[in-house]
Design a protein around this motif. Structure first.
Motif, mmCIF file in Angstrom:
data_model
loop_
_atom_site.group_PDB
_atom_site.id
_atom_site.type_symbol
_atom_site.label_atom_id
_atom_site.label_comp_id
_atom_site.label_asym_id
_atom_site.label_seq_id
_atom_site.Cartn_x
_atom_site.Cartn_y
_atom_site.Cartn_z
ATOM 1 N N ASP A 326 0.842 -1.193 0.000
ATOM 2 C CA ASP A 326 0.000 0.000 0.000
ATOM 3 C C ASP A 326 0.880 1.247 0.000
ATOM 4 O OD1 ASP A 326 0.633 0.748 2.852
ATOM 5 O OD2 ASP A 326 -0.379 -1.158 3.222
ATOM 6 N N PRO A 327 0.300 2.420 -0.290
ATOM 7 C CA PRO A 327 1.098 3.651 -0.346
ATOM 8 C C PRO A 327 1.806 3.986 0.956
ATOM 9 C CG PRO A 327 -1.027 3.987 -1.403
ATOM 10 C CD PRO A 327 -1.089 2.642 -0.737
ATOM 11 N N HIS A 328 1.181 3.689 2.093
ATOM 12 C CA HIS A 328 1.799 4.019 3.376
ATOM 13 C C HIS A 328 3.112 3.260 3.564
ATOM 14 C CE1 HIS A 328 -1.841 6.165 4.356
ATOM 15 N NE2 HIS A 328 -2.567 5.073 4.203
ATOM 16 N N SER A 329 3.119 1.990 3.192
ATOM 17 C CA SER A 329 4.341 1.195 3.298
ATOM 18 C C SER A 329 5.402 1.711 2.337
ATOM 19 C CB SER A 329 4.039 -0.276 3.003
ATOM 20 O OG SER A 329 3.076 -0.788 3.893
ATOM 21 N N PHE A 330 4.976 2.110 1.142
ATOM 22 C CA PHE A 330 5.906 2.668 0.160
ATOM 23 C C PHE A 330 6.531 3.960 0.674
ATOM 24 C CE2 PHE A 330 6.200 5.660 -3.547
ATOM 25 C CZ PHE A 330 7.395 5.172 -4.051
ATOM 26 N N ILE A 331 5.705 4.831 1.237
ATOM 27 C CA ILE A 331 6.217 6.091 1.778
ATOM 28 C C ILE A 331 7.242 5.820 2.872
ATOM 29 C CG2 ILE A 331 5.586 8.154 3.098
ATOM 30 C CD1 ILE A 331 2.880 8.091 1.586
ATOM 31 N N SER A 332 6.944 4.873 3.740
ATOM 32 C CA SER A 332 7.877 4.532 4.819
ATOM 33 C C SER A 332 9.201 4.009 4.282
ATOM 34 C CB SER A 332 7.246 3.487 5.747
ATOM 35 O OG SER A 332 6.091 4.001 6.376
ATOM 36 N N SER A 333 9.159 3.324 3.139
ATOM 37 C CA SER A 333 10.374 2.719 2.596
ATOM 38 C C SER A 333 11.285 3.729 1.900
ATOM 39 C CB SER A 333 10.015 1.595 1.615
ATOM 40 O OG SER A 333 9.482 2.111 0.409
ATOM 41 N N VAL A 334 10.733 4.874 1.455
ATOM 42 C CA VAL A 334 11.555 5.829 0.702
ATOM 43 C C VAL A 334 11.805 7.146 1.434
ATOM 44 C CG1 VAL A 334 10.796 4.873 -1.506
ATOM 45 C CG2 VAL A 334 9.582 6.847 -0.544
ATOM 46 N N LYS A 335 11.019 7.457 2.449
ATOM 47 C CA LYS A 335 11.112 8.786 3.061
ATOM 48 C C LYS A 335 12.442 9.015 3.780
ATOM 49 C CE LYS A 335 8.415 9.691 6.535
ATOM 50 N NZ LYS A 335 7.185 9.804 7.364
ATOM 51 N N SER A 336 13.093 7.950 4.232
ATOM 52 C CA SER A 336 14.342 8.122 4.986
ATOM 53 C C SER A 336 15.440 8.754 4.142
ATOM 54 C CB SER A 336 14.816 6.779 5.543
ATOM 55 O OG SER A 336 15.091 5.868 4.490
ATOM 56 N N TRP A 337 15.454 8.488 2.836
ATOM 57 C CA TRP A 337 16.454 9.109 1.964
ATOM 58 C C TRP A 337 15.869 10.220 1.096
ATOM 59 C CZ3 TRP A 337 15.254 8.818 -3.192
ATOM 60 C CH2 TRP A 337 14.415 7.777 -3.611
#
Length: 370
Positions: A326-337
């Motif tokens: 889902d989008p929330h998991s995607f956001i969590s995976s990329v927001k750190s960089w």
């Protein structure tokens, strides 16, 4: 290519957002005056995506992309369909890479009706595909997780293979290689990753298909395949339209034009939501990954945020999207960089209008060649 495409996308989107913000002000005043908020009907009209003309140096560069795209509709607010935004980047890619057949899959008629789709191998026989094999461990684990959840896979004829008996699910979870997994299932198979809808509560879209096929005594093909059938297209059309509207709503209200990074949080998440569904959609014959990232850059720029960093080594943004549910998991995976590399920037608004400055394909080629 991506830089000029991003600037042009930002210029087009800002015009739309300016009109939407004007309407928001009017509706807010109306709400204060009459005690309720009135929102006029909105309609997004999809353009014809693969119209000819881009290959001729005398043709208008964006003629088939947006057809000026920003229209004042007497019955509603100005609209720019999500297709038109991505079509801008498609045109840039078509000109910069003329040997790549980059078209919208739904315009391939017979191929579309038969489920034409992309095919990206991670393993071919006994060979590891250098570009994509770094994603193998994660893709393999996602495969096992989906099998554990669904308790079945599909064979080549699309028949179900049930795996909930005789301890097969535990064998699947213990598998450490393609040969282990193929032995447990007993034949070639495919499954679809999870892609949860944010538009229809509880609905699961068909994400990317992961397939495993035996090629010879020791070799296996392990790949992702994304079919674009008419029914799947309709599902993602709805999802992309909803995501685009959510982004417009997130930016065009009371925080319109702000450069406060905290106040732009909803806009950032809306941009990444749209990007997530684009990558899971995979609606182009080629180039979906780079076009998706170019649009992401353009949307961030339109919202006064510029990406000033680099994608980390070993990260492929499209794979981050297709392997998350889902989008929330995607956001969590990329927001750190991604987030630390976003800086507020409005200086680009002083640039000449790209569409009118580079109005022919010849001028675009000249600009890309300098």
């Amino acid at each position: 290519m991506a830089g000029l495409a991003a600037i042009e996308i930002a210029q087009k989107v800002v015009k739309v957002w300016r009109s939407l913000q004007t309407e928001w002000k009017i509706s807010t005043k109306g709400a204060s005056k009459h005690g309720k908020k009135v929102r006029r009907k909105e309609k997004l009209n999809p353009p014809s995506f693969n119209r000819g003309g881009a290959g001729c140096s005398t043709s208008s560069f964006l003629e088939s992309s947006t057809n000026s795209a920003v229209e004042d509709k007497p019955y509603g607010r100005p609209s720019l369909p999500w297709h038109a935004i991505y079509s801008l980047a498609v045109k840039w890619r078509q000109i910069s890479e003329p040997c790549d057949p980059i078209v919208w899959v739904n315009k391939l008629s017979e191929e579309f009706n038969s489920g034409f789709g992309s095919h990206t191998p991670l393993i071919l026989g006994q060979a590891k595909v250098v570009r994509y094999f770094p994603n193998f461990p994660r893709t393999f684990n996602v495969t096992k997780a989906v099998i554990k959840e669904n308790k079945y896979v599909h064979n080549k004829k699309d028949h179900l293979i049930n795996l909930y008996e005789n301890g097969k699910l535990q064998e699947v979870m213990n598998a450490e290689s393609c040969s282990d997994l193929h032995r447990v299932v007993g034949e070639d198979f495919w499954l679809a990753t999870r892609c949860n809808s944010m538009t229809v509560e509880g609905k699961r879209l068909e994400g990317t298909r992961i397939s495993l096929e035996k090629t010879d005594q020791m070799g296996y093909d392990f790949a992702i395949k994304t079919p674009c059938t008419p029914s799947r297209w309709d599902d993602f059309e709805l999802e992309m339209t909803s995501a685009w509207e959510a982004l417009c709503d997130a930016y065009c209200g009371e925080n319109y034009g702000t450069t406060d990074f905290d106040l732009l949080e909803n806009a950032r998440e809306a941009i990444l939501r749209m990007t997530y569904y684009w990558y899971n959609f995979m609606p182009l014959s080629r180039g979906t990954a780079v076009i998706g990232f170019a649009v992401l850059l353009g949307l961030f720029l339109a919202a006064n945020m510029e990406f000033t960093g680099n994608i980390p080594e070993g990260v492929q943004v499209d794979w981050e999207a297709i392997l998350e549910p889902d989008p929330h998991s995607f956001i969590s995976s990329v927001k750190s960089w991604l987030y630390p590399s976003l800086k507020t920037n409005t200086s680009w608004k002083g640039y000449p209008d790209v569409a009118s400055t580079l109005e022919t394909t010849g001028l675009v080629v000249a600009a890309l060649s300098t």
